[in-house]
Write a protein that holds these residues in place. Structure first.
Motif, mmCIF file in Angstrom:
data_model
loop_
_atom_site.group_PDB
_atom_site.id
_atom_site.type_symbol
_atom_site.label_atom_id
_atom_site.label_comp_id
_atom_site.label_asym_id
_atom_site.label_seq_id
_atom_site.Cartn_x
_atom_site.Cartn_y
_atom_site.Cartn_z
ATOM 1 N N THR A 25 13.442 -0.828 10.218
ATOM 2 C CA THR A 25 12.315 -0.594 9.303
ATOM 3 C C THR A 25 12.512 0.653 8.444
ATOM 4 O O THR A 25 12.920 1.701 8.956
ATOM 5 C CB THR A 25 11.009 -0.409 10.119
ATOM 6 N N TYR A 26 12.223 0.524 7.177
ATOM 7 C CA TYR A 26 12.169 1.718 6.329
ATOM 8 C C TYR A 26 10.979 1.594 5.380
ATOM 9 O O TYR A 26 10.572 0.500 5.004
ATOM 10 C CB TYR A 26 13.485 1.944 5.569
ATOM 11 N N PHE A 27 10.440 2.758 5.032
ATOM 12 C CA PHE A 27 9.230 2.818 4.211
ATOM 13 C C PHE A 27 9.563 3.483 2.879
ATOM 14 O O PHE A 27 10.247 4.510 2.849
ATOM 15 C CB PHE A 27 8.161 3.671 4.913
ATOM 16 N N GLY A 28 9.049 2.922 1.800
ATOM 17 C CA GLY A 28 9.282 3.541 0.500
ATOM 18 C C GLY A 28 8.187 3.204 -0.489
ATOM 19 O O GLY A 28 7.429 2.237 -0.318
ATOM 20 N N LEU A 29 8.101 4.037 -1.513
ATOM 21 C CA LEU A 29 7.186 3.781 -2.637
ATOM 22 C C LEU A 29 8.032 3.879 -3.915
ATOM 23 O O LEU A 29 8.057 4.933 -4.561
ATOM 24 C CB LEU A 29 6.044 4.805 -2.651
ATOM 25 N N PRO A 30 8.738 2.788 -4.257
ATOM 26 C CA PRO A 30 9.675 2.855 -5.382
ATOM 27 C C PRO A 30 9.009 2.725 -6.759
ATOM 28 O O PRO A 30 9.703 2.526 -7.765
ATOM 29 C CB PRO A 30 10.610 1.662 -5.114
ATOM 30 N N GLU A 31 7.689 2.854 -6.772
ATOM 31 C CA GLU A 31 6.969 2.651 -8.035
ATOM 32 C C GLU A 31 7.526 3.520 -9.155
ATOM 33 O O GLU A 31 7.690 3.073 -10.284
ATOM 34 C CB GLU A 31 5.467 2.948 -7.843
ATOM 35 N N GLY A 32 7.789 4.795 -8.844
ATOM 36 C CA GLY A 32 8.294 5.710 -9.881
ATOM 37 C C GLY A 32 9.556 5.171 -10.525
ATOM 38 O O GLY A 32 9.687 5.152 -11.758
ATOM 39 N N GLN A 33 10.474 4.688 -9.691
ATOM 40 C CA GLN A 33 11.749 4.169 -10.213
ATOM 41 C C GLN A 33 11.556 2.883 -11.018
ATOM 42 O O GLN A 33 12.357 2.553 -11.874
ATOM 43 C CB GLN A 33 12.735 3.880 -9.068
ATOM 44 N N ARG A 34 10.501 2.148 -10.716
ATOM 45 C CA ARG A 34 10.264 0.869 -11.418
ATOM 46 C C ARG A 34 9.405 1.048 -12.660
ATOM 47 O O ARG A 34 9.054 0.075 -13.323
ATOM 48 C CB ARG A 34 9.540 -0.118 -10.487
ATOM 49 N N GLY A 35 8.984 2.269 -12.947
ATOM 50 C CA GLY A 35 8.106 2.494 -14.101
ATOM 51 C C GLY A 35 6.688 2.029 -13.845
ATOM 52 O O GLY A 35 5.957 1.651 -14.762
ATOM 53 N N LEU A 36 6.297 2.058 -12.565
ATOM 54 C CA LEU A 36 4.982 1.515 -12.170
ATOM 55 C C LEU A 36 4.164 2.577 -11.443
ATOM 56 O O LEU A 36 4.617 3.709 -11.253
ATOM 57 C CB LEU A 36 5.174 0.302 -11.244
ATOM 58 N N PHE A 37 2.973 2.188 -11.038
ATOM 59 C CA PHE A 37 2.118 3.049 -10.206
ATOM 60 C C PHE A 37 1.519 2.176 -9.110
ATOM 61 O O PHE A 37 1.361 0.967 -9.297
ATOM 62 C CB PHE A 37 1.006 3.682 -11.058
ATOM 63 N N THR A 38 1.189 2.779 -8.010
ATOM 64 C CA THR A 38 0.564 2.003 -6.928
ATOM 65 C C THR A 38 -0.781 1.455 -7.404
ATOM 66 O O THR A 38 -1.517 2.131 -8.126
ATOM 67 C CB THR A 38 0.305 2.885 -5.691
ATOM 68 N N GLY A 39 -1.106 0.217 -6.972
ATOM 69 C CA GLY A 39 -2.374 -0.382 -7.396
ATOM 70 C C GLY A 39 -3.107 -1.082 -6.271
ATOM 71 O O GLY A 39 -4.134 -1.712 -6.493
ATOM 72 N N GLY A 40 -2.560 -0.982 -5.066
ATOM 73 C CA GLY A 40 -3.152 -1.715 -3.941
ATOM 74 C C GLY A 40 -3.759 -0.812 -2.884
ATOM 75 O O GLY A 40 -3.811 -1.185 -1.711
ATOM 76 N N GLY A 41 -4.205 0.364 -3.313
ATOM 77 C CA GLY A 41 -4.905 1.236 -2.370
ATOM 78 C C GLY A 41 -4.059 2.334 -1.759
ATOM 79 O O GLY A 41 -4.545 3.101 -0.922
ATOM 80 N N ALA A 42 -2.788 2.446 -2.190
ATOM 81 C CA ALA A 42 -1.917 3.464 -1.581
ATOM 82 C C ALA A 42 -2.437 4.868 -1.815
ATOM 83 O O ALA A 42 -2.292 5.737 -0.952
ATOM 84 C CB ALA A 42 -0.499 3.347 -2.129
ATOM 85 N N THR A 43 -3.055 5.108 -2.973
ATOM 86 C CA THR A 43 -3.490 6.478 -3.262
ATOM 87 C C THR A 43 -4.583 6.921 -2.292
ATOM 88 O O THR A 43 -4.796 8.113 -2.116
ATOM 89 C CB THR A 43 -4.012 6.609 -4.710
ATOM 90 N N ILE A 44 -5.265 5.954 -1.685
ATOM 91 C CA ILE A 44 -6.301 6.297 -0.700
ATOM 92 C C ILE A 44 -5.693 6.310 0.707
ATOM 93 O O ILE A 44 -5.911 7.248 1.474
ATOM 94 C CB ILE A 44 -7.463 5.277 -0.752
ATOM 95 N N ARG A 45 -4.936 5.268 1.040
ATOM 96 C CA ARG A 45 -4.527 5.103 2.444
ATOM 97 C C ARG A 45 -3.275 5.886 2.813
ATOM 98 O O ARG A 45 -3.175 6.381 3.939
ATOM 99 C CB ARG A 45 -4.309 3.615 2.754
ATOM 100 N N VAL A 46 -2.298 5.967 1.926
ATOM 101 C CA VAL A 46 -1.045 6.628 2.325
ATOM 102 C C VAL A 46 -1.246 8.127 2.561
ATOM 103 O O VAL A 46 -0.752 8.654 3.567
ATOM 104 C CB VAL A 46 0.096 6.308 1.320
ATOM 105 N N PRO A 47 -2.001 8.841 1.699
ATOM 106 C CA PRO A 47 -2.238 10.258 2.022
ATOM 107 C C PRO A 47 -2.968 10.452 3.350
ATOM 108 O O PRO A 47 -2.761 11.462 4.023
ATOM 109 C CB PRO A 47 -3.101 10.763 0.851
#
Ligand code: 1HE
Length: 268
Positions: free
Chosen positions: A135-157
């Motif tokens: 298992t590995y965890f990542g948030l590759p949004e920055g590299q894809r030119g995207l932003f999180t949209g499924g609640g990561a800004t609330i739950r991941v912190p």
């Protein structure tokens, strides 16, 4: 009781055993379980129906070597969505993941391989995360030119803190192994995450349903309240949960010395 087996599922599988241990499977392995719009609708449907289904605990697992590769990037590129259209898509993601987090039924994720982007957003909405060696965890949004949209800004912190989340999104940093447990992305790291998830589900299912309901909804709601309001709500929830016959029976058996005692050697 709502019969979830009547739902017309394409990208998910659903099953429930005689003890009320339900299994929800991400079943799009050829696409690394990427979340297209249809899969999100199926998650909304399944997790909306689950609380009244008789399920006592849920294992969320995936087909193939990866748990979930996040947003279906191919669909997203092909659809050429407008800002309003993608905002509506994100609101459906929130609907699905809120059903999981606030639904009152314990959900335990058996993680493996990639848990990235929207896959981490999904994993963040469950109550217990179990990872294996792959298992590995990542948030590759920055590299894809995207932003999180499924609640990561609330739950991941909530899991790992804002600074680590920003680092993951900006630099593409991945977490795996012991470090992933230490920072809070998973609570368990074992050789077989699925076997452990079912063990935990069976253990959790021994609790009273109302107690599990409170743990798997009230705590999340209380994080959204002021401290004063949360304390009041906690007293209200405890007033209801802690005075039920099911709790009384357990208290009586403790008083009579017939209840199991807590044994430190058996924890975890
Ligand atoms: C996909 C996706 C996807 C695989 N959307 N189709 N997420 C990401 O940035 C992760 C993108 N995926 C990957 O980096 C890799 O696919 C994996 C590390 C997850 C797996 O690698 P691998 O070598 O096992 O598989 P693969 O060969 O890359 O992919 C196999 C197929 O799955 C291939 O399709 P095919 O038709 O060519 O066989 C891939 O296109 C497909 N596939 N991942 C669509 N994500 C609400 S906002 C949330 C924002 C985000 O989630 S951003 C993070 C997106």
């Amino acid at each position: 009781m709502r019969d979830i087996s009547q739902l017309n599922l394409t990208h998910l599988l659903f099953d429930m055993d005689g003890d009320g241990i339900a299994t929800v499977t991400l079943n799009r392995a050829a696409k690394r379980n990427a979340l297209n719009a249809e899969t999100i609708e199926e998650l909304v449907a399944v997790f909306s129906a689950l609380p009244a289904s008789g399920a006592r605990a849920v294992v969320l697992r995936a087909e193939g070597p990866h748990f979930c590769a996040g947003l279906d990037l191919v669909e997203h590129g092909r659809e050429e969505r407008s800002p309003a259209e993608f905002m509506r898509i994100c609101l459906r993601w929130h609907e699905a993941f809120n059903k999981i987090e606030y639904g009152g039924i314990p959900v335990i994720a058996a993680l493996k391989g990639a848990v990235v982007g929207g896959g981490l957003e999904l994993a963040s909405s469950v109550h217990i995360r179990v990872m294996d060696e792959t298992t590995y965890f990542g948030l590759p949004e920055g590299q894809r030119g995207l932003f999180t949209g499924g609640g990561a800004t609330i739950r991941v912190p909530r899991l790992i803190g804002q600074a680590r989340m920003m680092d993951m999104m900006l630099t593409g940093r991945l977490y795996s192994g012991d470090e992933a447990v230490q920072v809070g992305l998973a609570q368990y790291r074992v050789a077989d995450s699925e076997a452990q998830a079912y063990d935990l589900a069976r253990r959790v299912a021994q609790n009273t349903p109302l107690s599990n309901f409170a743990v798997c909804s009230a705590i999340s709601h209380m994080q959204n309240m002021s401290g004063l309001d949360a304390a009041y709500a906690e007293a209200m929830v405890a007033g209801i949960v802690n005075t039920q016959d099911a709790a009384r029976g357990r208290l009586d058996s403790f008083a009579q010395g017939t209840a199991q005692k807590i044994k430190p050697g058996e924890a975890g």
